[in-house]
Design an enzyme around this catalytic site. Structure first.
Site, PDB file in Angstrom:
ATOM      1  CB  SER A 182      36.765  38.676  59.259  1.00 57.92           C
ATOM      2  OG  SER A 182      37.281  39.966  59.034  1.00 57.92           O
ATOM      3  CG  HIS A 210      34.904  34.867  57.714  1.00 52.79           C
ATOM      4  ND1 HIS A 210      36.006  34.096  58.060  1.00 52.79           N
ATOM      5  CD2 HIS A 210      35.408  35.986  57.150  1.00 52.79           C
ATOM      6  CE1 HIS A 210      37.104  34.734  57.719  1.00 52.79           C
ATOM      7  NE2 HIS A 210      36.780  35.881  57.162  1.00 52.79           N
ATOM      8  CE  LYS A 241      38.015  33.607  54.395  1.00 55.52           C
ATOM      9  NZ  LYS A 241      37.513  34.725  53.600  1.00 55.52           N
TER      10      LYS A 241
HETATM   11  C1  LIG Z   1      37.980  35.649  52.496  1.00 54.74           C
HETATM   12  C2  LIG Z   1      36.908  36.577  52.088  1.00 54.74           C
HETATM   13  C3  LIG Z   1      36.746  36.961  50.748  1.00 54.74           C
HETATM   14  C4  LIG Z   1      37.712  36.560  49.682  1.00 54.74           C
HETATM   15  O1  LIG Z   1      37.544  35.215  49.349  1.00 54.74           O
HETATM   16  P1  LIG Z   1      38.605  34.546  48.340  1.00 54.74           P
HETATM   17  O2  LIG Z   1      37.870  33.392  47.762  1.00 54.74           O
HETATM   18  O3  LIG Z   1      39.786  34.161  49.167  1.00 54.74           O
HETATM   19  O4  LIG Z   1      38.952  35.569  47.330  1.00 54.74           O
HETATM   20  C5  LIG Z   1      35.667  37.763  50.415  1.00 54.74           C
HETATM   21  N1  LIG Z   1      34.796  38.182  51.354  1.00 54.74           N
HETATM   22  C6  LIG Z   1      34.939  37.857  52.656  1.00 54.74           C
HETATM   23  C7  LIG Z   1      33.949  38.355  53.657  1.00 54.74           C
HETATM   24  C8  LIG Z   1      35.998  37.055  53.063  1.00 54.74           C
HETATM   25  O5  LIG Z   1      36.145  36.748  54.342  1.00 54.74           O
END
Ligand SMILES: *Cc1c(COP(=O)(O)O)cnc(C)c1O
Length: 395
Positions: A182, A210, A241
């Site tokens: 990220s 992501h 996301k």
């Molecule tokens: C955003 C994210 C999460 C968490 O996801 P949620 O559904 O918001 O709990 C887990 N792993 C990665 C790599 C993320 O970017």
């Protein structure tokens, strides 16, 4: 007797503030979209994970509303007691179809998917080999499991190979990586990871939070990009996301693994089912992504346009392969001043610095979306150039 710990907490909060690490929340007074209202002012949003622009898509919102009418508001149960509707199974099937996997298990969030994946599958006889830049939820999941831990530097295949050699002492091994990291927006080299996994008899798990909806010819994630279908055993991901941005997570992969998770994974067994509105909207999202690739195509062309224009303007951009674009500034203070000046110019982005990124690698992270129009991108680029000249970042 609250008094003693109250003083201690106040002290800790002061320390966080003095270190400049106190996180403030800006209040948004509109829907989540390209142009949002913050304190009565319209600003362009370049820091959401709204990769496909689905957070307030009319079709998605309508599907959520309709499913509330049909299946109600809440489930008031965990899945295995009385919290499974037909639509939960339909969504699990839609996710398996999207990722070309055998079965899928839903969670309240990907944080839970990652938190609940290791402990049911592995014991102290086994090994987990984890990329050093993996998400916090993977780190926590690993902590909840007694398996021996190995860590390799980000995407470093020589270090991974060394870990695999050492881990031959254990019964089973699993390599775990984020699909897209990220902070840099780089993609894990899944083909090489799978080669090593096969050479050293290890399972492979990738977190597609992501990368799903973003990476690969039609946005289906890292397995599409590297054609590693069938070689990756476990995929975790989020509905929070690219896929609409509400809430919810999943683990998808080999059917025996998913079956055992349904029996033993604690966040699945002891936490509530996803509400019908989210399930209905998610079903619509996967239907839309099957019908057309237009949103992903638009995202890809937005990323290319933005990155090329920024490089042309003289900015130092990390070589991204995703919808994350890191504009390198190196200086922590500069990254904060830059971000606040951009906000004055009507562009909302976030500056990151140590300890979120390595020391001396401060940056502004820009996240592109299919919800952005060309005029939004131009306004953002022009604001970057204007502030860059003011602050002496650009000549
Ligand atoms: C955003 C994210 C999460 C968490 O996801 P949620 O559904 O918001 O709990 C887990 N792993 C990665 C790599 C993320 O970017």
């Amino acid at each position: 007797m609250y008094g003693k710990i109250k003083d201690h907490l106040t002290q800790t909060l002061t320390e966080i503030k003095e270190a400049g690490l106190y996180k403030e929340e800006r209040l948004i007074e509109s829907q989540q979209q390209a142009e949002i209202t913050v304190k009565g002012k319209k600003v362009l949003n370049f820091c959401a994970n709204n990769y496909l622009g689905l957070s307030n898509n009319p079709r998605v919102m309508k599907a959520a509303n309709e499913m509330i009418e049909k299946r109600g508001y809440g489930m008031s149960s965990v899945r295995f007691i009385c919290g499974t509707q037909d639509i939960h199974k339909q969504l699990e099937a839609a996710i398996s179809d999207y990722f070309k996997t055998e079965d899928t298990i839903l969670y309240a969030a990907c944080f839970d998917a990652n938190g609940g994946v290791f402990e049911p599958l592995l014991t102290d006889e086994d090994a987990i080999i984890s990329d050093s830049l993996n998400h916090a939820s993977i780190i926590d999941g690993v902590r909840l499991c007694k398996a021996k831990r190995y860590r390799y530097a980000n995407a470093n295949m020589e270090e991974l190979e060394k870990c695999l050699q050492e881990a031959q002492a254990q019964r089973f091994r699993i390599i775990v990586t984020d699909g897209v990291f990220s902070m840099d927006g780089n993609v894990a080299p899944m083909d090489k990871i799978c080669d090593l996994a096969e050479k050293y008899d290890a399972l492979v798990m990738v977190d597609e939070c992501h990368s799903a909806g973003v990476v690969g010819e039609t946005g289906h994630g890292v397995n599409e990009k590297f054609n590693t279908y069938g070689r990756v055993d476990i995929v975790t991901g989020t509905l929070g996301k690219a896929f609409g941005g509400a809430i919810g997570g999943f683990t998808t992969g080999r059917k025996e693994i998913i079956e055992l998770l349904r029996q033993r994974s604690r966040p699945y067994l002891f936490s509530n089912s996803i509400p019908p509105a989210v399930v209905g909207a998610s079903l619509e999202v996967f239907k839309m992504l099957k019908e057309s690739n237009a949103l992903h195509d638009k995202l890809v062309s937005n990323v290319e346009y933005f990155r090329n224009k920024m490089i042309e303007a003289g900015f130092d951009i990390k070589p991204t392969q995703s919808a994350i674009c890191a504009v390198m500034l190196y200086d922590a203070k500069l990254s904060q001043v830059y971000a606040s000046k951009l906000l004055e110019e009507g562009v909302y982005v976030t500056g990151f610095y140590y300890p979120v990124v390595p020391k001396g690698e401060a940056r502004i992270r820009v996240q592109l979306s299919a919800g952005h129009e060309r005029e939004h991108l131009d306004k953002c680029i022009n604001a970057f150039i204007k502030v860059g000249k003011e602050l002496g970042v650009l000549k």
